[in-house]
Scaffold this motif. Structure first.
Motif, PDB file in Angstrom:
ATOM      1  N   TYR A 157       0.830  -1.204   0.000  1.00 42.87           N
ATOM      2  CA  TYR A 157       0.000   0.000   0.000  1.00 42.87           C
ATOM      3  C   TYR A 157       0.869   1.261   0.000  1.00 42.87           C
ATOM      4  O   TYR A 157       0.504   2.278  -0.587  1.00 42.87           O
ATOM      5  CB  TYR A 157      -0.921  -0.002   1.219  1.00 42.87           C
ATOM      6  CG  TYR A 157      -1.839  -1.201   1.277  1.00 42.87           C
ATOM      7  CD1 TYR A 157      -2.970  -1.272   0.468  1.00 42.87           C
ATOM      8  CD2 TYR A 157      -1.558  -2.269   2.124  1.00 42.87           C
ATOM      9  CE1 TYR A 157      -3.813  -2.379   0.508  1.00 42.87           C
ATOM     10  CE2 TYR A 157      -2.394  -3.382   2.179  1.00 42.87           C
ATOM     11  CZ  TYR A 157      -3.511  -3.433   1.366  1.00 42.87           C
ATOM     12  OH  TYR A 157      -4.335  -4.521   1.410  1.00 42.87           O
ATOM     13  N   ASN A 158       2.019   1.155   0.679  1.00 40.59           N
ATOM     14  CA  ASN A 158       2.945   2.288   0.681  1.00 40.59           C
ATOM     15  C   ASN A 158       3.420   2.601  -0.725  1.00 40.59           C
ATOM     16  O   ASN A 158       3.672   3.760  -1.069  1.00 40.59           O
ATOM     17  CB  ASN A 158       4.141   1.977   1.588  1.00 40.59           C
ATOM     18  CG  ASN A 158       5.043   3.184   1.798  1.00 40.59           C
ATOM     19  OD1 ASN A 158       4.587   4.269   2.131  1.00 40.59           O
ATOM     20  ND2 ASN A 158       6.333   2.993   1.582  1.00 40.59           N
ATOM     21  N   ILE A 181       0.992   4.870  -2.292  1.00 41.70           N
ATOM     22  CA  ILE A 181       1.102   6.218  -1.734  1.00 41.70           C
ATOM     23  C   ILE A 181       2.305   6.944  -2.323  1.00 41.70           C
ATOM     24  O   ILE A 181       2.228   8.133  -2.665  1.00 41.70           O
ATOM     25  CB  ILE A 181       1.203   6.148  -0.197  1.00 41.70           C
ATOM     26  CG1 ILE A 181      -0.107   5.601   0.380  1.00 41.70           C
ATOM     27  CG2 ILE A 181       1.508   7.516   0.388  1.00 41.70           C
ATOM     28  CD1 ILE A 181      -0.045   5.311   1.860  1.00 41.70           C
ATOM     29  N   ILE A 230       1.537   8.106  -5.749  1.00 42.17           N
ATOM     30  CA  ILE A 230       0.708   9.318  -5.703  1.00 42.17           C
ATOM     31  C   ILE A 230       1.596  10.538  -5.493  1.00 42.17           C
ATOM     32  O   ILE A 230       1.430  11.582  -6.136  1.00 42.17           O
ATOM     33  CB  ILE A 230      -0.338   9.214  -4.576  1.00 42.17           C
ATOM     34  CG1 ILE A 230      -1.396   8.168  -4.925  1.00 42.17           C
ATOM     35  CG2 ILE A 230      -1.007  10.569  -4.330  1.00 42.17           C
ATOM     36  CD1 ILE A 230      -2.364   7.871  -3.804  1.00 42.17           C
ATOM     37  N   SER A 282       1.956  13.473  -8.268  1.00 46.02           N
ATOM     38  CA  SER A 282       1.524  14.821  -7.884  1.00 46.02           C
ATOM     39  C   SER A 282       2.675  15.811  -7.958  1.00 46.02           C
ATOM     40  O   SER A 282       2.508  16.943  -8.429  1.00 46.02           O
ATOM     41  CB  SER A 282       0.926  14.804  -6.473  1.00 46.02           C
ATOM     42  OG  SER A 282       1.901  14.444  -5.512  1.00 46.02           O
ATOM     43  N   LEU A 331       0.448  16.178   1.190  1.00 45.51           N
ATOM     44  CA  LEU A 331      -0.527  15.193   0.733  1.00 45.51           C
ATOM     45  C   LEU A 331      -0.131  13.781   1.146  1.00 45.51           C
ATOM     46  O   LEU A 331      -0.956  13.025   1.689  1.00 45.51           O
ATOM     47  CB  LEU A 331      -0.665  15.276  -0.788  1.00 45.51           C
ATOM     48  CG  LEU A 331      -1.612  14.269  -1.459  1.00 45.51           C
ATOM     49  CD1 LEU A 331      -3.038  14.508  -0.988  1.00 45.51           C
ATOM     50  CD2 LEU A 331      -1.513  14.386  -2.983  1.00 45.51           C
ATOM     51  N   VAL A 332       1.122  13.403   0.931  1.00 47.23           N
ATOM     52  CA  VAL A 332       1.531  12.022   1.192  1.00 47.23           C
ATOM     53  C   VAL A 332       1.556  11.718   2.681  1.00 47.23           C
ATOM     54  O   VAL A 332       1.196  10.602   3.115  1.00 47.23           O
ATOM     55  CB  VAL A 332       2.895  11.728   0.537  1.00 47.23           C
ATOM     56  CG1 VAL A 332       4.059  12.322   1.340  1.00 47.23           C
ATOM     57  CG2 VAL A 332       3.100  10.225   0.375  1.00 47.23           C
ATOM     58  N   ILE A 388      -2.052  11.148   3.764  1.00 51.32           N
ATOM     59  CA  ILE A 388      -2.545   9.845   3.325  1.00 51.32           C
ATOM     60  C   ILE A 388      -1.957   8.730   4.181  1.00 51.32           C
ATOM     61  O   ILE A 388      -2.676   7.810   4.626  1.00 51.32           O
ATOM     62  CB  ILE A 388      -2.220   9.614   1.834  1.00 51.32           C
ATOM     63  CG1 ILE A 388      -2.969  10.620   0.961  1.00 51.32           C
ATOM     64  CG2 ILE A 388      -2.571   8.189   1.428  1.00 51.32           C
ATOM     65  CD1 ILE A 388      -2.584  10.548  -0.502  1.00 51.32           C
ATOM     66  N   ARG A 389      -0.639   8.782   4.442  1.00 56.60           N
ATOM     67  CA  ARG A 389      -0.005   7.745   5.261  1.00 56.60           C
ATOM     68  C   ARG A 389      -0.599   7.712   6.668  1.00 56.60           C
ATOM     69  O   ARG A 389      -0.852   6.645   7.227  1.00 56.60           O
ATOM     70  CB  ARG A 389       1.506   7.984   5.349  1.00 56.60           C
ATOM     71  CG  ARG A 389       2.309   7.477   4.167  1.00 56.60           C
ATOM     72  CD  ARG A 389       3.759   7.275   4.542  1.00 56.60           C
ATOM     73  NE  ARG A 389       4.562   6.906   3.395  1.00 56.60           N
ATOM     74  CZ  ARG A 389       5.450   7.690   2.809  1.00 56.60           C
ATOM     75  NH1 ARG A 389       5.632   8.919   3.276  1.00 56.60           N
ATOM     76  NH2 ARG A 389       6.147   7.286   1.783  1.00 56.60           N
ATOM     77  N   VAL A 434      -3.578   8.733   7.774  1.00 57.70           N
ATOM     78  CA  VAL A 434      -4.945   8.208   7.761  1.00 57.70           C
ATOM     79  C   VAL A 434      -4.943   6.703   7.529  1.00 57.70           C
ATOM     80  O   VAL A 434      -5.678   5.937   8.185  1.00 57.70           O
ATOM     81  CB  VAL A 434      -5.781   8.935   6.682  1.00 57.70           C
ATOM     82  CG1 VAL A 434      -7.141   8.256   6.512  1.00 57.70           C
ATOM     83  CG2 VAL A 434      -5.956  10.399   7.031  1.00 57.70           C
ATOM     84  N   PHE A 435      -4.103   6.242   6.622  1.00 56.36           N
ATOM     85  CA  PHE A 435      -4.057   4.820   6.296  1.00 56.36           C
ATOM     86  C   PHE A 435      -3.585   3.993   7.490  1.00 56.36           C
ATOM     87  O   PHE A 435      -4.172   2.944   7.804  1.00 56.36           O
ATOM     88  CB  PHE A 435      -3.129   4.576   5.098  1.00 56.36           C
ATOM     89  CG  PHE A 435      -3.199   3.172   4.573  1.00 56.36           C
ATOM     90  CD1 PHE A 435      -4.155   2.818   3.637  1.00 56.36           C
ATOM     91  CD2 PHE A 435      -2.322   2.209   5.030  1.00 56.36           C
ATOM     92  CE1 PHE A 435      -4.233   1.519   3.157  1.00 56.36           C
ATOM     93  CE2 PHE A 435      -2.397   0.906   4.565  1.00 56.36           C
ATOM     94  CZ  PHE A 435      -3.355   0.558   3.627  1.00 56.36           C
TER      95      PHE A 435
END
Length: 473
Positions: free
Chosen positions: A339-340, A343, A346, A350, A377-378, A381-382, A384-385
């Protein structure tokens, strides 16, 4: 001339950083992740030899691929409206640097498994940061030819590798005999899968963190990249403790995850975030409040004035990244690494798009804003994940207090006007900032680790002072 020389050197190093994760096929991501597994039983089952063999095979395969696809790469750069002259001029230097830089990264990561980071850090990053300005100065003074800088860099990295190997030998880490029976089909498949993740993930990280320097050169010129690199260096001082903590915590997190000790991982996550927020925020205050005086004592104050906003945006990006603590290491060394990867991609996409659209309009300011947007942003996301997947988050109640105190202190110190020479202004302002923040931390215990560290340091100084007084009697 200095900005041009520095810009070209930084461009070459950024290209190497951009390409070596791809051309080493992700092998450099393996040392920390699989060290606990290979360390089962006696010895390490020849893990270092396996890594070096895989590294060599990866370079050979990549070299064959580059031979057949190099012309397509030039065509892609032309399509992106890049000036490919500088790329083609330095292609041989970049090729040799890929080998020595990749090897130094592999060795440094392997050494971190022994809990040693100070000496490798001195051998690599500190030595390079000391050497690069000297190389730029030598080129500016025409002591050496601009065409020879790349070969000197190759020699420096080769020396780094020799020193790293010698140091690894002193740690008892040079174990060459391979236990091929330990390298089962299942384990080999797992290693190959993680190497693929490392290849794509590292490439994404490099795109995110180095594409700005490459695109500033390609879309502007080496002078602009020289200016941007100076801004990166100012902001880069903030990430020194982050690199150290990542190097220390990486092997610990890997072992904790291997043993399914997520409470230990959560504790590291919170402590790293709090302490890095404290240190990064303090460093950000010191840089921004002293920036005007630092520009005045530089050799080229007029050109340095253009760095104000890039330093501000890049510094803020570093602080936000530090607030994320060890989120990168936790995801990278656990079952969440897949999953990383998403991310990181992304982040890469971006940052690439933001740079592509902002640099032509705003120049180096646009590149700095692109980095700020991507890192914010990253990390969001990390965070929250990790919270929703394994139930851990980096923040404590002290975080709010630390941010509030640092923000108020910045406003006070930034508006403090001192009447001295720039050099003395820096000393007075920095000393005052450090004393105030240490005093507040001692009173309210915002960061227990830093408080205890300061107390220990004071005790060491006091004991040595008392000892010298007794010897004087």
């Amino acid at each position: 001339m200095a900005f041009d020389a520095y810009g070209e050197i930084r461009f070459v190093l950024s290209m190497v950083a951009f390409l070596y994760p791809l051309l080493t096929l992700g092998i450099t991501s393996l040392p920390v992740r699989f060290f606990p597994d290979f360390s089962q039983g006696e010895g390490r089952n020849g893990f270092l030899s396996i890594l070096l063999i895989a590294f060599s095979c990866a370079l050979i395969l990549s070299g064959i691929g580059v031979y057949f696809f190099l012309e397509y790469f030039w065509g892609f750069l032309n399509w992106m409206n890049f000036d490919i002259t500088l790329f083609q001029k330095n292609k041989s230097i970049i090729a040799f640097l890929l080998v020595v830089v990749g090897l130094s990264d592999l060795l440094k990561r392997y050494i971190s498994n022994f809990g040693r980071i100070v000496i490798p850090e001195i051998i690599t990053n500190t030595l390079l940061k000391f050497f690069l300005p000297l190389l730029v100065l030598a080129i500016s003074l025409q002591v050496i030819s601009p065409n020879s800088f790349g070969w000197i860099l190759i020699a420096v990295y080769a020396l780094m590798n020799v020193l790293l190997i010698i140091y690894l030998g002193t740690l008892g880490g040079l174990e060459w005999k391979v236990n091929w029976k330990f390298l089962t089909r299942t384990r080999t498949k797992e290693i190959g899968g993680y190497a693929l993740y490392g290849l794509i993930g590292s490439l994404g990280s490099v795109i995110a963190f180095n594409i700005d320097a490459i695109m500033v050169t390609g879309m502007k010129d080496t002078f602009a990249n020289g200016q941007y690199t100076n801004a990166l260096n100012f902001a880069g001082f903030l990430s020194v403790p982050q690199v150290a903590i990542a190097a220390i915590s990486g092997p610990i997190i890997s072992k904790a995850v291997f043993g399914n000790r997520w409470d230990e991982v959560s504790d590291i996550y919170k402590k790293s975030s709090l302490n890095l927020t404290f240190i990064g925020g303090t460093g950000f205050i010191l840089i921004l409040t002293n920036l005007a005086d630092l520009f005045l004592i530089s050799s080229n104050p007029k050109d340095m004035q253009a760095l104000w906003w890039p330093v501000c945006f890049l510094g803020l990006a570093k602080v936000i990244d530090m607030m994320g603590g060890t989120n990168r290491e936790i995801m990278g060394y656990s079952h969440l690494y897949k999953y990383n990867l998403g991310i990181v991609l992304i982040l890469a996409v971006s940052n690439g798009f933001a740079n592509y659209y902002l640099i032509p309009i705003y120049g180096i300011n646009g590149a700095a804003v692109a980095t700020l947007i991507s890192l914010t942003l990253v990390n969001l996301i990390r965070g929250v994940f990790l919270y929703f997947s394994v139930g851990i988050q980096p923040f404590k109640k002290q975080h709010f207090f630390v941010i509030l105190v640092l923000a108020l202190l910045f406003l006070i110190i930034f508006n403090l006007r001192l009447p001295f020479w720039p050099f003395f202004n820096i000393i007075v302002r920095s000393g005052l900032t450090v004393l105030v923040i240490i005093g507040i931390n001692h009173r309210f215990n915002m960061s227990p680790l830093i408080k205890s560290g300061v107390i220990d340091m004071i005790e060491v100084v006091r004991s040595r002072w008392n000892k010298s007084l007794k010897e004087g009697e």
